[in-house]
Structure formats: C-alpha cells, structure tokens
Design a protein around this motif. Structure first.
Motif, short mmCIF file in Angstrom:
data_model
loop_
_atom_site.label_atom_id
_atom_site.label_comp_id
_atom_site.label_asym_id
_atom_site.label_seq_id
_atom_site.Cartn_x
_atom_site.Cartn_y
_atom_site.Cartn_z
N ILE A 94 3.51 6.60 5.36
CA ILE A 94 3.53 5.15 5.15
C ILE A 94 2.23 4.77 4.46
CG2 ILE A 94 3.43 2.90 6.31
CD1 ILE A 94 5.43 4.01 8.34
N THR A 95 2.36 4.17 3.27
CA THR A 95 1.17 3.88 2.48
C THR A 95 0.81 2.39 2.47
OG1 THR A 95 2.57 3.78 0.54
CG2 THR A 95 1.45 5.86 0.94
N LEU A 96 1.75 1.55 2.82
CA LEU A 96 1.47 0.10 2.83
C LEU A 96 2.31 -0.55 3.92
CD1 LEU A 96 1.71 -1.25 -0.84
CD2 LEU A 96 -0.22 -1.58 0.71
N THR A 97 1.73 -1.56 4.55
CA THR A 97 2.43 -2.31 5.60
C THR A 97 2.14 -3.79 5.37
OG1 THR A 97 1.94 -0.54 7.15
CG2 THR A 97 2.59 -2.63 8.11
N GLY A 98 3.12 -4.64 5.60
CA GLY A 98 2.86 -6.07 5.48
C GLY A 98 4.11 -6.86 5.80
N SER A 99 3.98 -8.18 5.75
CA SER A 99 5.18 -8.99 5.91
C SER A 99 6.02 -8.80 4.65
CB SER A 99 4.81 -10.46 6.10
OG SER A 99 4.30 -10.98 4.89
N GLY A 100 7.32 -9.03 4.75
CA GLY A 100 8.18 -8.92 3.58
C GLY A 100 7.64 -9.77 2.43
N LYS A 101 7.24 -11.00 2.77
CA LYS A 101 6.75 -11.94 1.74
C LYS A 101 5.50 -11.41 1.05
CE LYS A 101 8.38 -16.41 3.34
NZ LYS A 101 8.76 -16.21 4.75
N ASP A 102 4.56 -10.88 1.84
CA ASP A 102 3.31 -10.37 1.25
C ASP A 102 3.58 -9.16 0.34
OD1 ASP A 102 1.89 -12.31 2.49
OD2 ASP A 102 1.07 -11.04 4.08
N LEU A 103 4.47 -8.28 0.79
CA LEU A 103 4.74 -7.09 -0.03
C LEU A 103 5.45 -7.47 -1.34
CD1 LEU A 103 5.73 -4.43 2.67
CD2 LEU A 103 3.56 -4.63 1.45
N LEU A 104 6.24 -8.53 -1.29
CA LEU A 104 6.94 -8.98 -2.51
C LEU A 104 5.97 -9.35 -3.62
CD1 LEU A 104 9.88 -11.38 -1.58
CD2 LEU A 104 10.05 -9.30 -2.93
N VAL A 105 4.77 -9.82 -3.24
CA VAL A 105 3.80 -10.25 -4.26
C VAL A 105 2.65 -9.24 -4.40
CG1 VAL A 105 4.34 -12.71 -4.05
CG2 VAL A 105 2.54 -11.74 -2.61
N ASN A 106 2.77 -8.11 -3.72
CA ASN A 106 1.72 -7.08 -3.82
C ASN A 106 1.85 -6.36 -5.18
OD1 ASN A 106 1.02 -4.08 -3.55
ND2 ASN A 106 0.03 -4.96 -1.74
N ASP A 107 0.74 -6.23 -5.90
CA ASP A 107 0.81 -5.67 -7.25
C ASP A 107 1.33 -4.23 -7.28
OD1 ASP A 107 0.01 -7.98 -8.46
OD2 ASP A 107 -2.14 -7.47 -8.45
N ALA A 108 0.87 -3.42 -6.32
CA ALA A 108 1.31 -2.01 -6.30
C ALA A 108 2.81 -1.93 -6.02
CB ALA A 108 0.53 -1.24 -5.22
N VAL A 109 3.29 -2.78 -5.12
CA VAL A 109 4.73 -2.79 -4.80
C VAL A 109 5.51 -3.28 -6.01
CG1 VAL A 109 6.52 -3.85 -3.34
CG2 VAL A 109 4.35 -3.09 -2.32
N LYS A 110 4.99 -4.33 -6.66
CA LYS A 110 5.68 -4.88 -7.84
C LYS A 110 5.80 -3.80 -8.91
CE LYS A 110 3.68 -9.32 -8.14
NZ LYS A 110 3.24 -10.39 -8.97
N ALA A 111 4.71 -3.09 -9.15
CA ALA A 111 4.71 -2.10 -10.23
C ALA A 111 5.65 -0.94 -9.91
CB ALA A 111 3.29 -1.58 -10.45
N ALA A 112 5.66 -0.48 -8.64
CA ALA A 112 6.42 0.72 -8.32
C ALA A 112 7.87 0.44 -7.95
CB ALA A 112 5.73 1.46 -7.18
N TYR A 113 8.13 -0.70 -7.29
CA TYR A 113 9.47 -0.88 -6.69
C TYR A 113 10.21 -2.13 -7.13
CZ TYR A 113 7.42 2.67 -3.81
OH TYR A 113 6.81 3.83 -3.40
N LEU A 114 9.53 -3.06 -7.79
CA LEU A 114 10.22 -4.30 -8.14
C LEU A 114 10.40 -4.44 -9.65
CD1 LEU A 114 8.39 -6.67 -5.61
CD2 LEU A 114 10.63 -5.62 -5.38
N GLY A 115 10.10 -3.38 -10.36
CA GLY A 115 10.36 -3.37 -11.80
C GLY A 115 9.54 -4.40 -12.57
N ALA A 116 8.37 -4.78 -11.99
CA ALA A 116 7.56 -5.79 -12.70
C ALA A 116 6.49 -5.09 -13.54
CB ALA A 116 6.88 -6.71 -11.71
#
Ligand code: ATP
Length: 232
Positions: free
Chosen positions: A210-232
């Motif tokens: 597990i590399t990151l933990t947060g509320s769903g809302k916070d992870l949605l706007v997290n840059d690393a999550v956006k780049a890797a998993y949200l196609g941003a």
C-alpha cells in the motif's frame, strides 16, 4: 471492523502481497485501487480464506480469522462477489440466489424479496437461466447471491469490469444503497474514478504494497493518483 495487519501472501516463490496493513471501519465503503497484478484480488482471497497468508493477521469484529475456512468466514459475515461474476449459467436466477444462502437453514423468502426489491430486473427474470442474462444483469445476480448470505461485509472484485458506463453507474448506485442499509463494503476496482467517488477511504496498492492512503475525495485530487490511475 476488519483489520488487516502485515499481511503477506506468496504463490510459490512469488510474493503477491508484501506486508500490507489497513482497516475497514464498520458501515464504510473502502476501496483498494491499483494496476493489474498489484495484489488486490489476492488480498480479498486471503480475507475470504481462499488462500492462506504466509504472514500477518486478519481480525474481524475483534476475532482473529486468519487461516479459517471460507465457510467459517462466510458464516461470520464476510462474503465475496468474485471477479467475472461466476454465476451458475444452467441454473435460474432464483436458484442462483438460493445457492448464496447455502450455509443458512432459516427461511429465505424475505431475503429473496429483499434482493428482488434492490434489483427489480432480477424479479422479472426469476425463471431465466443465469447464462442468458446480460453482463450487467449477471453482475446484479452475483451481488444478489452474495447478499443472500446476509453479510456484514461485502467484498467486491472489479464489479464494473466489461460493463457499459451507464450500467456501471447503476452498479455503483446499488453499492451505495446496500451500504446505506448497513452493510460494509470493501471494493477493488480498475475504475479508480468511480471507486474513489464512492468510497469513504481509499488505499492505493502497487506491486504488493500500500503506497497511499486517504479519503476517496482526497485521492481523487492527488496528483500521483491522477497521473497513474485517473488518466489525467
Ligand atoms: P488484477 O486486477 O489484474 O486481477 P490484482 O491487483 O488483483 O490484479 P492479483 O490477481 O492479486 O492482482 O495478483 C498479484 C500477483 O500474484 C500477480 O503477479 C499474479 O500473477 C500473481 N498471482 C495471482 N494468482 C496467482 C496464482 N494462483 N498462482 C500464481 N501467481 C498468482
């Protein structure tokens, strides 16, 4: 409610899960997201008792359940909606639902009606063979069958896989509704966007950790999550 501590799972020489720790609070929606092969399914399989952990603890409602049989774990109130639905194609919708209650001896009519109220489409198709349902209907049936065990926690492995966006939205509406009725949800998803929008808590898994933990809302706007998993 569900506490996983330092969980490791090996397949032969391969370490698929490398010591993860996370919690699923009662009545929450928790999601594990991550790329293919990150170890998400293996984590759910270990909680279900389908694979034996090499190390670590799984605690449910204060009781250690590590290494218990899948039947014992379902009886305690944890159920899994498997990837690919795995419904019985040559049984009717109603028969598939009854199989979900195979560990119970009490009357099932109320619960079948509860499932049919959640999924009116299944009520209409009660006598249809499982194998002739559409993909979305099969996913409803897989969820309904899992609910027939009267779970406290429902774990779902990729419920949106292969479904059209409108059907996926319907599945997520149902996940929220089931959660509102008091059932805790642990969801793994490739569709990180929908999963994080729905979840109270998200965990990001990468190659067994597990590399990151947060509320769903916070992870949605997290840059690393956006780049890797949200196609941003
Ligand atoms: P996906 O979304 O593609 O299912 P995942 O995050 O759920 O990915 P797992 O299915 O848990 O990942 O797989 C984690 C690792 O364990 C992968 O490298 C996979 O090849 C390996 N693995 C999974 N099941 C087995 C098995 N039965 N035998 C050997 N290796 C396996």
């Amino acid at each position: 409610m569900l506490k996983i501590t330092d969980l490791k799972v090996n397949y032969g020489g391969i370490e698929a899960v490398k010591g993860i720790t996370f919690e699923v609070p009662e009545k929450s929606i928790v999601t594990l997201i991550g790329a293919n092969g990150a170890g998400k399914s293996t984590t759910l399989r270990a909680i279900s008792g389908l694979v034996k952990p090499g190390q670590g603890n799984i605690e449910f409602l204060g009781e250690e359940i590590t290494g218990k049989t899948p039947e014992a774990i379902v009886k305690r109130g944890i159920t899994l909606v498997p990837e690919g639905r795995k419904i019985f194609p040559d049984l009717t919708v109603c028969e598939n639902l009854k199989i979900g209650a195979y560990l119970r001896k009490d009357k099932l009519d109320d619960d079948i009606n509860w499932v049919y109220d959640l999924f009116p489409r299944l009520r209409e198709r009660s006598w249809q063979m499982g194998g002739t349902l559409s993909g979305g209907e099969q996913q409803m049936l897989a969820v309904g069958r899992a609910l027939m065990s009267r779970p406290k926690v429902m774990m779902m492995d990729e419920p949106s896989l292969g479904l059209a966006p409108i059907v996926v939205r319907g599945i997520f509406d149902i996940i929220r509704e089931i959660n509102k009725q008091g059932i805790t949800i642990l969801l793994i998803e490739q569709n990180a966007n929908m999963a994080l929008q729905t979840a109270d808590i998200g965990y990001v898994m990468e190659t067994g950790r597990i590399t990151l933990t947060g509320s769903g809302k916070d992870l949605l706007v997290n840059d690393a999550v956006k780049a890797a998993y949200l196609g941003a």
